[in-house]
Design a protein around this motif. Sequence first.
Motif, mmCIF file in Angstrom:
data_model
loop_
_atom_site.group_PDB
_atom_site.id
_atom_site.type_symbol
_atom_site.label_atom_id
_atom_site.label_comp_id
_atom_site.label_asym_id
_atom_site.label_seq_id
_atom_site.Cartn_x
_atom_site.Cartn_y
_atom_site.Cartn_z
ATOM 1 N N TYR C 299 0.851 -1.212 0.000
ATOM 2 C CA TYR C 299 0.000 0.000 0.000
ATOM 3 C C TYR C 299 0.878 1.250 0.000
ATOM 4 C CZ TYR C 299 -3.886 -3.111 1.014
ATOM 5 O OH TYR C 299 -4.831 -4.115 0.955
ATOM 6 N N ALA C 300 2.037 1.185 0.698
ATOM 7 C CA ALA C 300 2.917 2.374 0.716
ATOM 8 C C ALA C 300 3.363 2.686 -0.709
ATOM 9 C CB ALA C 300 4.121 2.091 1.603
ATOM 10 N N LEU C 301 3.604 1.633 -1.498
ATOM 11 C CA LEU C 301 4.075 1.863 -2.881
ATOM 12 C C LEU C 301 3.034 2.617 -3.695
ATOM 13 C CD1 LEU C 301 5.965 -1.427 -3.705
ATOM 14 C CD2 LEU C 301 6.693 0.864 -4.377
ATOM 15 N N THR C 302 1.726 2.390 -3.363
ATOM 16 C CA THR C 302 0.701 3.029 -4.214
ATOM 17 C C THR C 302 0.449 4.477 -3.773
ATOM 18 O OG1 THR C 302 -0.978 2.372 -2.646
ATOM 19 C CG2 THR C 302 -0.481 0.823 -4.413
ATOM 20 N N ILE C 597 2.336 -5.894 -11.125
ATOM 21 C CA ILE C 597 2.725 -7.274 -10.753
ATOM 22 C C ILE C 597 1.818 -7.776 -9.626
ATOM 23 C CG2 ILE C 597 4.568 -8.632 -9.674
ATOM 24 C CD1 ILE C 597 6.537 -6.708 -11.108
ATOM 25 N N PHE C 598 1.546 -6.888 -8.647
ATOM 26 C CA PHE C 598 0.735 -7.361 -7.514
ATOM 27 C C PHE C 598 -0.727 -6.965 -7.680
ATOM 28 C CE2 PHE C 598 3.917 -9.099 -4.805
ATOM 29 C CZ PHE C 598 5.085 -8.431 -5.144
ATOM 30 N N LEU C 602 -3.721 -5.855 -4.973
ATOM 31 C CA LEU C 602 -4.035 -4.434 -4.777
ATOM 32 C C LEU C 602 -5.295 -3.999 -5.530
ATOM 33 C CD1 LEU C 602 -0.425 -3.006 -5.163
ATOM 34 C CD2 LEU C 602 -1.767 -3.117 -3.096
ATOM 35 N N LYS C 603 -5.705 -4.746 -6.541
ATOM 36 C CA LYS C 603 -6.906 -4.416 -7.351
ATOM 37 C C LYS C 603 -6.843 -2.959 -7.804
ATOM 38 C CE LYS C 603 -10.039 -7.716 -5.144
ATOM 39 N NZ LYS C 603 -8.898 -8.181 -4.294
ATOM 40 N N LEU C 628 -6.119 6.960 -11.419
ATOM 41 C CA LEU C 628 -5.622 5.634 -10.990
ATOM 42 C C LEU C 628 -5.937 5.476 -9.504
ATOM 43 C CD1 LEU C 628 -2.096 5.858 -12.678
ATOM 44 C CD2 LEU C 628 -4.133 4.696 -13.531
ATOM 45 N N GLU C 629 -6.562 4.400 -9.150
ATOM 46 C CA GLU C 629 -6.954 4.248 -7.733
ATOM 47 C C GLU C 629 -6.682 2.820 -7.281
ATOM 48 O OE1 GLU C 629 -10.990 4.984 -7.189
ATOM 49 O OE2 GLU C 629 -10.758 7.134 -6.813
ATOM 50 N N ILE C 630 -6.534 2.657 -5.981
ATOM 51 C CA ILE C 630 -6.387 1.310 -5.383
ATOM 52 C C ILE C 630 -7.617 1.093 -4.502
ATOM 53 C CG2 ILE C 630 -4.965 -0.129 -3.873
ATOM 54 C CD1 ILE C 630 -3.552 0.618 -6.415
ATOM 55 N N ALA C 631 -8.295 -0.055 -4.686
ATOM 56 C CA ALA C 631 -9.528 -0.294 -3.900
ATOM 57 C C ALA C 631 -9.122 -0.559 -2.454
ATOM 58 C CB ALA C 631 -10.233 -1.519 -4.454
#
Lengths: 308, 219, 681, 481
Positions: C299-302, C597-598, C602-603, C628-631
């Motif tokens: 999550y930190a990467l996103t 990759i993940f 991360l969806k 761009l979003e991460i659920a």
Amino acid sequence: MAIIIWIIQLILVPILSPLFLGVIRKIKAHFQNRVGASIFKPYRDLWKLFHKDEVISEDASWIFRFTPYLIFTITIVLGASIPLFSNLFSNNLLSDFLTVVYLVALSTFFLALAGIDVGSAFGGFGSSREMTLAALTEGGFIFSLLALSFLAHSTNLFSITKTISNFSLFDFMPIILVFISFMIVMLCETAHFPFDNPATHLELTMVHEAMILEYSGKRLALIEWAAANKFLIFLSLGANMFFPWGLTAQADIWSIVLALVVFSVKILILTTFVAILESSIAKFRFFRLPDLLFTAFVLSAMAILLIL
Amino acid sequence: MILTLLQIIFFLEVLMFLTAVFMHLVHKNSSLILLYQLQSLIVIIFVFSSAIKISSILLIFVAILMFIVKVIIAPYFFNNKLIKNNQFKFSSSTYLNAPLTLLVIAALTGLVYSHYFKSLTILVKDVDNLFLALATILISIFLLINRKGVLSQMVGILSLENAIVSFAFFSGLEVTPNMQIGIIFDLLIWIIIVSILATMINEKFGTLDSTVMNNLREE
Amino acid sequence: MFNLISTQFSFFLALLLLAIGAIGSLIFAKKDWLANLWGNGLAILASVSGLVAAVKVLFFGESFTYVINSTLPNLSFSFMVDKLSAFFIFIISLIALLASIYGLSYVKHFYKKYNLGVLGFFYNIFLAGMLFVVSAHNGFFFLIVWEVMSLASYFLVIFENKEKNNIKAGSLYFIMTHVGTAFIMLAFLLLYKTIGSLDFNVIKENIGHMSLLSKNLVFIFSLIGFGIKAGIIPFHIWLPSAHPAAPTHVSALMSGVMIKTGIYMFIRLFVEILSGTELWWGVLILIIGIFSSLLGVLYALTEHDIKRLLAFHSIENIGIILLGVGSAMIFLSLNLKTMATLSLVAALFHTLNHATFKALLFMGAGSVISQTHTRNIEEYGGLIKFMPQTAFYFLIGSLAISALPPFNGFFSEWLTFQTIFNGIQISDIFIKSIFILAAGGLAFTGGLAAACFVKAFGATFLARPRNEKVLQTKESSFSMRFGMGVLAFTTLILGIFAGVVSKIILGVVNNLNGFQQISGIFSGQGKTFELSNGFAIVSTPMIFLILLVVLFLVYWIVKILTNKRKVKIGCTWDCGTKLEPRMEITATGFARSIIMIFKGVLKPSKKFEVEYQDADMRYFTKSRNIKLEIADIYQVYFYQPLYNLVISFSSYVKRIQNGILNAYVAYIFLILLILLLTFSF
Amino acid sequence: MALLIIIGTILIAALLSLLIKKNSYFFGWIALTASIIELLATLFVFEQVFKNGVYTLNSYLSVDYFGIIVMLIIAVVGMAASWYSIFYLKVEMAHGFIGFRRIKQFFILLHVFILAMFFAVVTTSPILMWISIEATTLSTAFLISFYSKPSAIEAAWKYLIVNSVGLLIGFLGTLIFFHPAIGSQYDGFLTWGWLMDNVSKFDPSIIRLAFIFVLIGYGTKVGLVPMHTWLPDAHSKAPVPISSLLSGVLLNVAFLAVLRFKVVTDLIVGSAYSQKLLIFFGLISILVPAFIIFTQKNYKRLLAYSSIENMGVIALGFGFGGIGAFAAILHMLYHSLAKSILFLSSGNIFLKYGSTKIKNIAGVLKTLPYTCILFFIGFLAITGMPPFGIFLTEFSIMTAGIKSYCWVVVVAILALALIFVGFLRHIVAMMFGEPKREISLGEVNKNILVPIILLAVILVVLSFYLPNNLKSIITLASLAY
């Protein structure tokens, strides 16, 4: 006599590494049925680069200037602390395999920063790909060396070579698994074929090359030399950890010469294997590399389960 | 044919029970108040008879006071104030129709006579008067639940009070006369306040039907 | 003079100074600079005396207990500072000292906007609360100070109440901590049920006759309660929004130290008080550790908000600490005391390290934000040329957090690796596979953390500025740089003298309840740190020295060889096109490959919006943007349905109040009948 | 003697406020002086009770340990309410909602209300207590319909009817309690003492029946859940000082009545019976408001539901007995203080914003900074945050209950946490954000805050330091349970 071994240990890697680079290029040239440059060309390249002027971009900060020295130092230190031709110094303080892994990670960290520092698109993308691959190889790298250290009940590389050298051939099955995974990790770390083409400058495919695009003069020489050293370090790790016969324990002249010969033969075999691999297969697409790296990780994890 | 005093009291108790029952069925407000007057009369007779039995002048005074408050003042307030000048002849209907109400009343009386309340039999010999009084209590509470009109809710409370006094009389739990005076005085104030409130409801809501007043709820 | 003042005196002096600081800053609230000076100044003095107390207990072993009993029978204000609490007091006072120094000048940009008296007041109460929490030794008293700490930190989180999402973050944080406290209350009540007293010592003595079921229940409740405060994965949703909302020197304290109080209670409760731990407890904590560390770093990467990125990294490091604690509990249940001691030493060492480098990173981020007034990494770039020292300290912080050799992160991760390797050598196949998973998780976390901090450092400080605000930034003031400098120096010192520090921490662990006679796990003659079973040996000072010497040598040799060559400054090779800042790598670009990759975990979602010049002619677009979003799967699958359930149930219950008078009387009548029927005989 | 002073001052105050014709200024100051005299007299009685046990004036009036605590609550909250109502009504008059006649009616009924409450606590006879509680209902009926809006009248009507039904059931229960008096033709004055003396003559099954009637009867006045339906309407429609008196004090007086009967029942039937009933009512009274508070739209109803919930906690406390009883009495004290702080400061918000809906209130921190701080202190106190006393009492009640009723405690704690979550959502929605333009900044008038600050100071002091004479009286009072 121990001093001589110690000096040879210190200078062996920086001296021999350009040679093996030349050997690889020679073999690849033969596969492309052209004569190819002589195997001592890399030495001349380094000499030439050291004597050229240097151009540094005005956006670059002190990290760009400082990184080549740090990377070269790390390869020298690593070269001195891994078993090359003799395992006399078992209590070497730096030869714990986690220290080796994290020193390699330190050099990749700074190389990636230097790539971003100049602010060109190539450098940025090179660092992004490099850090992604480095993150994914770390698992396989640690686990393969871990499997060996469980076999030898010690994480010190020298003692691992000692114990594995007197293993019988039968319980070699897990070591083969670990060797395959280590090979995958080695190819990825040293930017060789399935992961990255060392010779290309095509921005779509290059990973390692992209980061050092902006370097010139003596700093480029240092980085090229460091890359060669790193290649040799990984080759010698592969050779000495998995086929540890031929490492002398005595300190007299003849055993040293014999050990050096055996060492260079083993390295030659591995370099030919890498060269053949580079000429036979195509470079993988970037997003298929993680599966390859995960297989390396799983292979070594299975090996650990088998060993313990 | 000479009915003994006990039989008369039992007959009056049955009459009271019937007034409580009819309060459910009747439609006109004025007849509702008539029933209440009848019920209060019966209770006053009870008090009067107990006053004679223990021959205390104070209790007779209490009976008279009760007569004035319940039979004269209360109906006066209800009739003149509410029904005459606002033409509220017909109080709004009940929630349950007639047969269902009777069914519930029968169930309640059945419950009173069941074994749950048999512990009360220790109190006094003639138990059936006691149980009838308890039945009238439950029925007058049910009156409050069943009828929608504001007036019928007032009459419900007053009939509940009558039923309790009759229950006290039958179970012999007579409260000392000066307490009873306090209670009656309290009842008087209650009737005054309730009728003032009823007139205010009438001004503000325009009708005496309590179902209109349901906007105080959790939205 | 040092052994003149007793630990008890200096500990209570610290609390007294904090109280004076709190009340004083309220009194001087009118004059900003006085309130700031008073609040932070006294916090500095208090943390110095706190440091003195901690050092005296750690080195000279003068732990003290002090009891004041109160009006209510169960409540007795009992303090007990043994080596474990002294270790945490040391961390709290060290970071508080440096955060207050940093805060002295950081707070200047609040001068006209907010009331600094209130900040000083709650800041001192917050520090006092933390000192109380680690020294309280009675369940009731502990709950009181635990809530006071959360209350003070709530007010600090919503201090800048002009922005709306600070308020939302604050209330989410307060709700989560309060629910956590409810679970902790249940755990203590269950302990009280069988043992009859809330005092930790009494509980410790007769923990024996507690039934297994209630012990498991106590474990589950306290895991949830303290897990919420520590920010482990399923309960972490408040952390990324609350920590960034607070002023930087407070979020450094919260991220570095406050979530460690959860770890303190994990160790105090699970390892010391419920000493006979079950096997599945340790395995559960280990699994939580794996998930927290891996998902935390992913999550930190996103993230593109620098403070949220650091907050997610706190979750990751808490995960690594939990790996240590979990393996300790597994070894305890298998009765391998020596391995358990080693893993506790690893966990405690990583707690200390994380406190130092996380505070350093937050301070770096804070000074960057105070100059550029934005938290979005995309709007930085090239700051190393305008803020060289902050960049240098932030670089040291990033190196430490990615566990790279000369710094302290490396040694604690090395030690955690050693404990997991010990775990792998256990015979039981199930536990061995869990430990292998843990080792794999830790390895990947290290790599991904390095990737994330290359992104963070590179996108913020290197290359060219991506917006013109960066051009006006100038170096942060002296006290901010001083705070960061000291912290950077401590990370280096802790890294180099790791052997000595781990011996002290071994002393702390031996002081715990069941560990008195365990020694000889590792021998560290100053230079090297060697495990007694000879499995591994590392000498952090040697690594630093050799690197330095060889670096020096290489630099001079190259300098001598090529001193005639000239170095020309040109512009970056731009294939002929004009190279503007938009062409360099951004944080999104950098992390996009890892996110792809993940993507299973991360969806990531991608939304296009295209606006055309005129609706029917779809060729000429006016604007086109991409989102761009991460659920946030926890919000979507767990917390939102829970919230909807409560809302629907409450609207169902609200039907009682339906406004009909007859219904109200019917309720009374019904309850009367029911009671008569059921209760009367 | 002091009791007569109290009753005397209230009567004089009521008469005086009857005589005043034109200037509404005097009402307030009469009420304030009367309440101060009451407070002093109560403190005097407190000293008496502390020195030599039960203080009996004559056969009609006597004050026992629990009685003096409730009297103290009545005096303190009564003073704060009357002090606050001076300024509250002045502002209301300025807004033109109410005229002179309304204020006169307000103060007279206020005096009757406080007199009735004092009388209920002090009398020795249960019947007189019943009459005085009935008197409180009647006197507050008009106070609730003070604004004579339709909703206020509706609230008053429902309040009157539901409470009258409840009290009549309670009256039936009180009558049955005196059943041993039938045979002996004892026409003397039936007092609590008489009940306690001939405990042996009671018949257990009848007492069980009687206690149910009493519990449901007076339970309606206390507002325990199935009988609570009148409470949110009445407390949200009444003017703020009255709703603070209703919520803070009247509920405790009614609870005192139930507890006095509980003592008698425990002697006859054993305490398990009444404790099970109290726990049953206590638990539902926490659960139902917990969910309603979560999606509440009106902040005065929010405070009313929180009163129901706190009465549930007190019922749980007495249900668990032992340390729980001590903590429950303390909880009563803290709850009345915290609840009146909350109601009075919500009064300030009402005067400034004119609406009781949470959605049209925003930015109270900017418009009314001091009220906002007091409101937040009240919120922290009422939901049991540690620095304040209610956390101590709630936790002690739970420790008392965990031994035998473990699952009840678990459900109660989770419900209390849910209440905190719901309350915080509404408070945060009201306090932060931007106020609408036309709301002027700054307090309505400065010295309206003085009574609230006084209550807050008392609450904070009592939370940290419990004077030992108060502590010993509470322990003595809780011995009976």
